[in-house]
Design an enzyme around this catalytic site. Structure first.
Site, mmCIF file in Angstrom:
data_model
loop_
_atom_site.group_PDB
_atom_site.id
_atom_site.type_symbol
_atom_site.label_atom_id
_atom_site.label_comp_id
_atom_site.label_asym_id
_atom_site.label_seq_id
_atom_site.Cartn_x
_atom_site.Cartn_y
_atom_site.Cartn_z
ATOM 1 N N TYR A 1 0.825 -1.221 0.000
ATOM 2 C CA TYR A 1 0.000 0.000 0.000
ATOM 3 C C TYR A 1 0.854 1.263 0.000
ATOM 4 O O TYR A 1 0.522 2.264 -0.610
ATOM 5 C CB TYR A 1 -0.937 0.013 1.210
ATOM 6 C CG TYR A 1 -2.119 -0.913 1.048
ATOM 7 C CD1 TYR A 1 -3.005 -0.763 -0.016
ATOM 8 C CD2 TYR A 1 -2.362 -1.937 1.955
ATOM 9 C CE1 TYR A 1 -4.094 -1.610 -0.175
ATOM 10 C CE2 TYR A 1 -3.450 -2.786 1.811
ATOM 11 C CZ TYR A 1 -4.314 -2.613 0.742
ATOM 12 O OH TYR A 1 -5.382 -3.438 0.589
ATOM 13 N N ASP B 1 -0.929 -34.807 13.435
ATOM 14 C CA ASP B 1 -1.902 -35.792 13.011
ATOM 15 C C ASP B 1 -1.208 -36.825 12.104
ATOM 16 O O ASP B 1 -0.119 -36.562 11.580
ATOM 17 C CB ASP B 1 -3.026 -35.120 12.204
ATOM 18 C CG ASP B 1 -3.937 -34.266 13.089
ATOM 19 O OD1 ASP B 1 -3.986 -34.495 14.312
ATOM 20 O OD2 ASP B 1 -4.613 -33.364 12.534
ATOM 21 N N GLU C 1 1.153 -30.014 16.614
ATOM 22 C CA GLU C 1 0.371 -29.398 15.538
ATOM 23 C C GLU C 1 -0.879 -28.656 16.019
ATOM 24 O O GLU C 1 -1.091 -27.508 15.685
ATOM 25 C CB GLU C 1 -0.058 -30.470 14.515
ATOM 26 C CG GLU C 1 -0.931 -29.908 13.397
ATOM 27 C CD GLU C 1 -1.358 -30.940 12.354
ATOM 28 O OE1 GLU C 1 -0.890 -32.088 12.402
ATOM 29 O OE2 GLU C 1 -2.166 -30.568 11.478
#
Lengths: 362, 362
Positions: free
Chosen positions: B97, B247, B195
């Protein structure tokens, strides 16, 4: 057990006792709940938040399906009561997996949606929040930075933490259950909830919390329950004004809506989670024009989200109607970091002080 | 300015000076970079991390497009050098920006991808990391909990924080630039990167960090650079073993891969961000069988992700080939919270101690 843990436990046991009494009285056990569909959710102008309407539905054990639902409820109540007894907690996902260890196969959940919904049902009928059942969300709340000293009751004892002096630049991490926090001393003039991490870091780097005695609450997108709860408590208990600073697009107005009026999903908890006194500071569509901010064109889904907000009772005020119609008219949206196009200090030196002045917060 | 800030600034100015010298010598300015495509990324068995191969590409000002790219680079270098001079920082989105305020329209970025890529290019050619340019990511790192006392250099002075005694249950929030942290004292035997938030909270609730002198690092899904950097430093500077607990599915193995070997996107920073000594503790496909964990069937995209991991040099070890082939064979995946099907304490009383014993960490 603390008093509120005892009370939560008793309210759960009362529920199970009710099933027992129904059985003992020769009746088929049942549980009555408000109907949890969008059409049964109403904006209550008095409290300024969403609540359930008058329609109810009844779960009864007169079918195999209904009986199985009540069986699962009873097993879950037992698990939650034990958990409270032992001063432990668990996540919604753990509850789902844990049901595999239950001795009755029929009581096991077949999906996590089923166990999540049941916990919400229990919240509604018992009038106890999930947090008071010691059910943790998967992801925790965000962070605080500002002139606030608090005491957090942790499993390892009490911690007294000043949210500027005792924390790093990352700030104070809100715990899963912010009711374990007691506010001690503060020098806060107002609470500023900020959507994005980039803007939160800008405010902290520029020392905005120090210069304006402001508590910066990072919302981190759609805020977690813990973040909404602590915002509500800051407003309620400390009587502090709350302003919400997000991107200037319809999705961000929904973030404001969930802070101020509650969400449809947790309408039964609006009085616990929502802060009706919260006000929107920007980015307003008007700001996009006034400050000539870099913008993107509205997409089709932006336009339909704005149109559905015009129909939403939460946004049916002169302020929002004017802003949303202006936005549809100019066809543009801007992010909060777009203020950087006027320099890195524009937001803290000009934009926020101007807006806070207009809103009589400063 | 600190020494490393001075150095970062000098390396930037040197880059600009090179363009100047090329001009002054009558040559067309150019900048040479390693080719940043997947085919030019190699696994370096010696350092154990991903690095760029030998192929390079050259940006030269002999076309309007090329000249514009170098112009943007020069403006960005000036901005970054000023930022370092003033001891300030900004986000990648702010840089995008901010370019709207530059006096030359041709130097303005047309998309954020363009400014992000340019900052990565500057990292590569200057050998300075984005953090040392004081460019912050949008989202910060996660949290630490364990027997570690550290000193964080903040803009408001130094903070000494013990990551068990001085923090709430949410833990210590890793700042955007973890190189502002100095490790003081510790009693850590190993680092456990986790995780999910639900499992992180389970370990903390069960006091695993206290009982096993372990530092729990929350990865929060795919870990932020700040989280990977501090993990690397804990391994490097304190010589601590690092184990990763996720996982049991192909996406989580990629999380492990990015901690241990680096990611393709930041291959130029692998030696700064990756921890080749990190080891995978689970959930292994073998665990799904051995502990009879609740599981879900592999989806088609899981299967193709596993197959592509078999082709990935990072996973070409006997260990991973055996595990991935077993998983394709059983057709199942399990989450780490599936261990709750054996009770809430199974993970801390049985699973982790067993696995840590097998891995000779305990």
């Amino acid at each position: 057990m603390a008093t509120d843990e005892k009370q939560a436990r008793e309210q759960l046991i009362d529920l199970a006792a009710e099933f027992y009494d129904q059985f003992a009285g020769g009746r088929i056990p049942e549980m009555t709940l408000p109907t949890r569909t969008k059409s049964n959710i109403e904006y209550d102008p008095e409290s300024g938040v969403w609540t359930y309407g008058d329609r109810t539905s009844t779960r009864t054990a007169n079918s195999v399906r209904g009986a199985r639902k009540l069986l699962k409820a009873v097993y879950t109540i037992e698990f939650l009561a034990d958990q409270l007894e032992e001063g432990r907690s668990s996540t919604l996902r753990e509850l789902y997996y844990l049901s595999e260890s239950w001795d009755n196969d029929e009581a096991q959940f077949t999906s996590q949606d089923e166990s999540n919904d049941l916990v919400e049902d229990l919240e509604i009928v018992s009038g106890v929040t999930r947090e008071d059942f010691h059910m943790r969300p998967e992801e925790s709340g965000a962070t605080l930075m500002g002139p606030l000293e608090l005491r957090e009751q942790t499993r390892r004892g009490e911690r007294e933490i000043h949210c500027q002096e005792d924390v790093g630049e990352g700030g104070y991490q809100i715990p899963n259950n912010p009711d374990m926090i007691e506010f001690l001393e503060h020098d806060i003039d107002f609470v500023l909830c900020v959507e994005t991490g980039g803007m939160r870091d800008r405010l902290v780097e520029n020392g905005f919390d120090e210069e304006y005695n402001c508590l910066v609450v990072h919302l981190k997108g759609q805020p977690a329950r813990a973040t909404r709860r602590i915002t509500r408590r800051l407003n309620d208990e400390l009587g502090l004004p709350v302003v919400v600073f997000t991107d200037g697009d319809p999705w961000s107005y929904r973030i404001f809506g969930s802070v101020a009026y509650g969400s449809i999903k947790s309408a039964h908890l609006s009085e616990y989670l929502a802060t009706p006194a919260a006000r929107f500071i920007g980015i307003r569509p008007e700001d996009i024009v006034e400050y000539d901010l870099p913008s993107d064109p509205l997409s089709d889904s932006d336009v339909s989200a704005l149109e559905s907000e015009l129909e939403d009772p939460r946004f049916q005020t002169d302020y929002w109607e004017e802003q949303i119609e202006l936005q549809l008219d100019i066809g543009k949206k801007s992010e909060q970091q777009a203020l950087a196009s006027r320099g890195l200090d524009f937001v803290t030196d000009t934009y926020l002080p101007e807006r806070l002045g207009e809103m009589d917060v400063l």
